[in-house]
Design an enzyme around this catalytic site. Structure first.
Site, short mmCIF file in Angstrom:
data_model
loop_
_atom_site.label_atom_id
_atom_site.label_comp_id
_atom_site.label_asym_id
_atom_site.label_seq_id
_atom_site.Cartn_x
_atom_site.Cartn_y
_atom_site.Cartn_z
N SER A 239 3.35 0.22 -1.81
CA SER A 239 2.41 0.72 -0.82
C SER A 239 2.53 2.23 -0.62
CB SER A 239 2.62 0.02 0.53
OG SER A 239 2.46 -1.37 0.41
N SER A 277 -0.49 -3.69 -3.11
CA SER A 277 -0.28 -2.36 -2.57
C SER A 277 -1.03 -2.18 -1.24
CB SER A 277 -0.77 -1.30 -3.57
OG SER A 277 -0.33 -0.02 -3.19
N ASP A 279 -2.35 0.51 0.80
CA ASP A 279 -2.64 1.94 0.70
C ASP A 279 -3.53 2.35 1.87
OD1 ASP A 279 -1.31 1.88 -1.79
OD2 ASP A 279 -3.16 1.23 -2.77
#
Length: 349
Positions: A239, A277, A279
């Protein structure tokens, strides 16, 4: 607490400059007037490498007459994460507290500590609702994330120690145990000063990098050499948290657009943008609410400044980090000679 220096050279000290616009005095998010940053860093042998980073706009809740909220935008490039306070922030477009970054399973304790801190500020004696904003990445490769070692004292130390001026980068605060782009990740920051609609404005960013992909510097890939089995497994977290600040007068809708560009900048450094992830980017403005908003047609310099500042901050988070022997393996620092050699071979230095 902040440290005035960083353990390894910053990108600019290595001759790596992103874009044409100049940085601010410190090349940090603290170049935006009224923004301070503090770190708390925890090490305990190989078991714990974690911490807290706090981004503190000074005008939030410092006493009677001070503002209780700043215009703020949010963009989730991929929402695999535990961004505490995200839904109200998206709904109202207002930041009510400092932004705290930490490790995944410590986000909830950090949020409680942040609430306690803000409720104790002058002028908050009658407050009955508050939206703490806490971001996280999973540092479970280098640190025992299940131990949830972050305590209220660590959060308060980062908040109380937040300062203007230079910001320590690399293996500090919330980036102490992170891994990014195949190498040791961490905290990075950068800023740009640009002309916007006839006024000089500053954009600054701070990042907590912990994502996969192939490190790319000024368009030149710098892949991991040797045994790829040394890298964290995909389930170790993947992340990135990005916080952008500006003194340009922008409302929440415009700041959403700025935050979107901040996540786009991850692609410049080789982010994989994978399934797991988380983000996220937050963007807030410290401008006075009565200032005339920047017209949409004049936002391009801010967009460019955001992408350049975030790109350089992401590079700094890796280049400034040091090899860390951790809970489940060793996260290796990027070999600077490999980076410089690749840039020279690619004609970028």
């Amino acid at each position: 607490m902040n440290a005035p220096t960083t353990a390894r050279p910053t990108p600019r000290e290595l001759g790596i400059a992103v874009g044409d616009q100049p940085p601010g005095t410190w090349n940090a998010i603290t170049d935006v007037p009224g923004v301070r940053v503090g770190h708390t860093t925890l090490h305990d042998g190989a078991r714990l490498h974690t911490g807290v980073t706090a981004v503190v706009p000074e005008m939030l809740g410092r006493g009677p007459g001070q503002r209780r909220a700043l215009a703020c935008g949010l963009f989730a490039g991929n929402g695999y994460g535990k961004l505490v306070g995200a839904t109200q922030l998206a709904e109202l477009g207002e930041l009510e507290t400092p932004v705290v970054l930490t490790a995944t399973l410590s986000a909830f304790r950090a949020a409680d500590a942040l609430v306690s801190h803000v409720l104790e500020l002058p002028g908050y004696e009658e407050v009955r609702t508050l939206n703490p904003v806490v971001g996280e990445t999973n540092d479970g490769f280098c640190s025992d994330v299940r131990a949830r070692p972050i305590a209220e004292s660590h959060v308060r130390a980062a908040l109380d120690g937040a300062a203007s001026g230079p910001v320590a980068q690399g293996c500090v605060g919330a980036g102490t145990g992170t891994t990014a782009l195949g190498f040791k990740g961490g905290i990075g920051t950068s800023s740009r000063v640009v002309d916007v609609a006839g006024s000089r404005r500053t954009v600054g960013a701070v990042v907590q990098s912990n994502f996969s992909g192939t490190l790319t510097v000024l368009g030149v890939p710098v892949p991991v050499r040797g045994d790829a089995s040394r890298l964290p497994a995909p389930d170790d977290g993947n992340s990135c948290m990005i916080v952008v600040a500006t003194d340009a007068p922008l409302d929440a809708r415009r700041l959403d657009r700025v935050a979107r560009r901040a996540v786009f900048a991850m692609g410049r450094v080789g982010a994989g943008f994978t399934h797991g992830s988380g983000d996220y980017a937050l963007a807030f403005s410290t401008a006075h609410p009565d200032d005339r908003l920047v017209p949409d047609g004049d936002l391009d310099p801010l967009f460019a400044a955001t992408m350049d500042a975030v790109e350089e901050a992401l590079l700094a988070s890796v280049l400034c980090a040091t090899t860390t022997v951790g809970h489940r393996g060793t996260s290796h620092a990027v070999p600077v000679d490999d980076v410089l050699g690749a840039l020279r071979a690619g004609g970028r230095l």
